[in-house]
Design a protein around this motif. Structure first.
Motif, short mmCIF file in Angstrom:
data_model
loop_
_atom_site.label_atom_id
_atom_site.label_comp_id
_atom_site.label_asym_id
_atom_site.label_seq_id
_atom_site.Cartn_x
_atom_site.Cartn_y
_atom_site.Cartn_z
N CYS A 111 -10.94 -17.02 16.26
CA CYS A 111 -10.67 -16.54 17.62
C CYS A 111 -9.30 -16.99 18.11
CB CYS A 111 -11.76 -17.04 18.56
SG CYS A 111 -11.39 -16.83 20.30
N PHE A 112 -9.00 -18.28 17.95
CA PHE A 112 -7.71 -18.80 18.42
C PHE A 112 -6.55 -18.27 17.58
CE2 PHE A 112 -10.29 -21.60 20.89
CZ PHE A 112 -9.49 -22.01 21.96
N LYS A 113 -6.82 -17.99 16.31
CA LYS A 113 -5.78 -17.38 15.47
C LYS A 113 -5.46 -15.98 15.98
CE LYS A 113 -4.85 -15.90 10.73
NZ LYS A 113 -5.40 -15.79 9.34
N LYS A 114 -6.52 -15.21 16.29
CA LYS A 114 -6.31 -13.86 16.81
C LYS A 114 -5.65 -13.89 18.19
CE LYS A 114 -7.88 -11.29 13.52
NZ LYS A 114 -6.97 -10.33 12.83
N TRP A 115 -5.93 -14.92 18.94
CA TRP A 115 -5.29 -15.06 20.26
C TRP A 115 -3.78 -15.11 20.10
CZ3 TRP A 115 -4.57 -20.09 23.38
CH2 TRP A 115 -4.27 -19.80 24.73
N GLN A 116 -3.32 -15.89 19.13
CA GLN A 116 -1.88 -15.99 18.89
C GLN A 116 -1.30 -14.67 18.37
OE1 GLN A 116 -0.72 -19.99 17.10
NE2 GLN A 116 -2.94 -20.10 16.88
N GLU A 117 -2.06 -13.97 17.55
CA GLU A 117 -1.60 -12.68 17.05
C GLU A 117 -1.46 -11.68 18.20
OE1 GLU A 117 -4.22 -11.40 13.99
OE2 GLU A 117 -3.68 -13.03 12.62
N ARG A 118 -2.33 -11.79 19.18
CA ARG A 118 -2.27 -10.88 20.32
C ARG A 118 -1.05 -11.15 21.20
NH1 ARG A 118 -7.54 -8.43 22.27
NH2 ARG A 118 -8.69 -8.10 20.34
N TRP A 119 -0.54 -12.36 21.18
CA TRP A 119 0.71 -12.62 21.89
C TRP A 119 1.81 -11.73 21.32
CZ3 TRP A 119 0.79 -18.73 21.33
CH2 TRP A 119 -0.33 -19.26 21.99
N ASP A 120 1.89 -11.69 19.99
CA ASP A 120 2.93 -10.87 19.34
C ASP A 120 2.74 -9.39 19.65
OD1 ASP A 120 4.15 -13.10 18.17
OD2 ASP A 120 2.80 -13.04 16.44
N LYS A 121 1.48 -8.94 19.64
CA LYS A 121 1.21 -7.52 19.94
C LYS A 121 1.61 -7.18 21.36
CE LYS A 121 -2.54 -6.78 16.62
NZ LYS A 121 -3.96 -6.38 16.46
N CYS A 122 1.36 -8.10 22.27
CA CYS A 122 1.73 -7.88 23.67
C CYS A 122 3.24 -7.76 23.80
CB CYS A 122 1.19 -9.03 24.53
SG CYS A 122 1.70 -8.96 26.26
N ILE A 123 3.96 -8.64 23.14
CA ILE A 123 5.43 -8.62 23.20
C ILE A 123 5.97 -7.35 22.56
CG2 ILE A 123 7.53 -9.80 22.44
CD1 ILE A 123 5.92 -12.44 22.61
N THR A 124 5.42 -6.98 21.39
CA THR A 124 5.87 -5.79 20.67
C THR A 124 5.63 -4.52 21.48
OG1 THR A 124 5.39 -6.88 18.56
CG2 THR A 124 5.65 -4.48 18.53
N SER A 125 4.53 -4.47 22.21
CA SER A 125 4.18 -3.27 22.99
C SER A 125 4.91 -3.22 24.33
CB SER A 125 2.67 -3.22 23.24
OG SER A 125 2.25 -4.31 24.06
#
Length: 362
Positions: A336-350
């Motif tokens: 879960c916490f790993k995916k949380w960090q991945e979602r930071w990148d997706k938010c920035i990319t989008s």
């Protein structure tokens, strides 16, 4: 010529007289060739039937009765000027139909469709549901928060391990099953399954949970009739603090708390309590369930298996919810916490917007 041949010739000539266009002539010619008629016999019969409109094909081995492909008349509408005009019109109103476009500009339906799909690479899609139509300032704020967390993680590798996050959610006696859950196998001949429109049950209870990268730390069911206001939420945080002291003594002084911006969470009394106890708060941008660990991970995890079940009383609802919580393992929380960090990148990319598939839990 024998009687059978005469009957065959009579049938062919009669059939030819019924047909009137070129395609029908080709069918007749092909039919004669299949019967072994000579070119002369076939041509004479076709000529007799169609007179001046007679044509000769297939006599030399042709099989296809359709027209040969041809370049056709060159389109005068699909030029750069028209494509640019279509692009401008469609961008001014993306909900216009092809029928409305062709009526407005006197262009055929087919030309519009070709320009839109082939020249502009567009397709008509339905709008997807999102929590909120974000303003540019809100998108920028989402990016700023995610970037600051990335920098903080890079400067402090132990930061993620000290984050404790939590939120509250309703758990229903009956929650509507997902589309995937309602799917079933069927044969080609069996009818498509149906189901009636359903709503959530009025029997429900509110669950508050807090967890970190290792395990669930504290959970509590809100008493029936109790509102989660700042006073009640402060009581919950006091109990949470004691749980942390017992379960995570090594993290008691270094922990950071993360929760969303609900009124009860961001009230002045809550901010004063956290400041007094020297508890840093991990920032969370408004309208961002895609970046909230509870919303994209914990709550879907404990609710999905309960969807479609009918529970008649509060105690049974609580028991089933707790059973789901107890099934979670340390690997689930770490993921879960790993995916949380991945979602930071997706938010920035989008660009700060909601990214595709944000609602899917892991």
């Amino acid at each position: 010529m024998n009687d059978n041949s005469l009957k065959s010739d009579t049938f062919i000539v009669s059939a030819v007289f019924v047909m009137s266009n070129k395609l029908e002539q080709r069918v007749c010619i092909k039919f004669c060739v299949k019967l072994g008629k000579s070119a002369t016999e076939t041509f004479e019969m076709i000529k007799k039937a169609f007179e001046d409109e007679a044509m000769s094909r297939f006599i030399e081995g042709r099989e296809d009765i359709n027209d040969d492909s041809r370049a056709g008349r060159p389109s005068t509408l699909r030029n750069l000027e028209m494509v640019a005009k279509v692009r401008k019109i469609i961008r001014s109103d993306r909900r216009m139909t092809i029928g409305e476009l062709s009526s407005e500009c006197k262009i055929s339906f087919g030309s519009w469709q070709t320009i839109l799909t082939e020249d502009l690479g567009m397709r008509r899609v339905c709008a997807k549901m999102v929590p909120k139509l974000l303003s540019q300032d809100q998108k920028n704020h989402r990016i700023e928060v995610r970037q600051s967390l990335k920098e903080r993680t890079q400067n402090d590798p132990g930061f993620i391990k000290n984050v404790i996050t939590g939120d509250e959610t309703w758990v229903y006696g009956y929650d509507i099953e997902t589309k995937r859950q309602s799917s079933q196998w069927k044969s080609v001949t069996s009818p498509k399954p149906k189901k009636a429109r359903q709503v959530r049950s009025n029997v429900k209870t509110m669950l508050i949970t807090f967890f970190d990268i290792k395990d669930l730390i504290y959970y509590k069911f809100v008493p029936t009739g109790q509102t989660v206001n700042q006073t009640y939420y402060k009581e919950v945080l006091i109990k949470l603090r004691e749980k942390i002291r017992k379960k995570r003594p090594d993290q008691f002084q270094n922990r950071s708390w993360n929760h969303d911006n609900a009124p009860a969470h961001s009230a002045l009394s809550i901010r004063e309590f956290l400041a007094d106890k020297q508890i840093p708060v991990v920032p969370h941008p408004p309208y961002s369930p895609d970046l909230a660990l509870c919303d994209f991970f914990l709550f879907p995890k404990i609710k999905t298996d309960l969807k479609g079940q009918r529970l008649d009383d509060i105690e049974t609802i609580k028991k089933n919810a707790v059973d789901q919580l107890k099934q979670l393992k340390i690997e689930n929380f770490q993921h879960c916490f790993k995916k949380w960090q991945e979602r930071w990148d997706k938010c920035i990319t989008s660009g700060g917007d909601y990214f595709e598939g944000y609602y899917l839990y892991i």
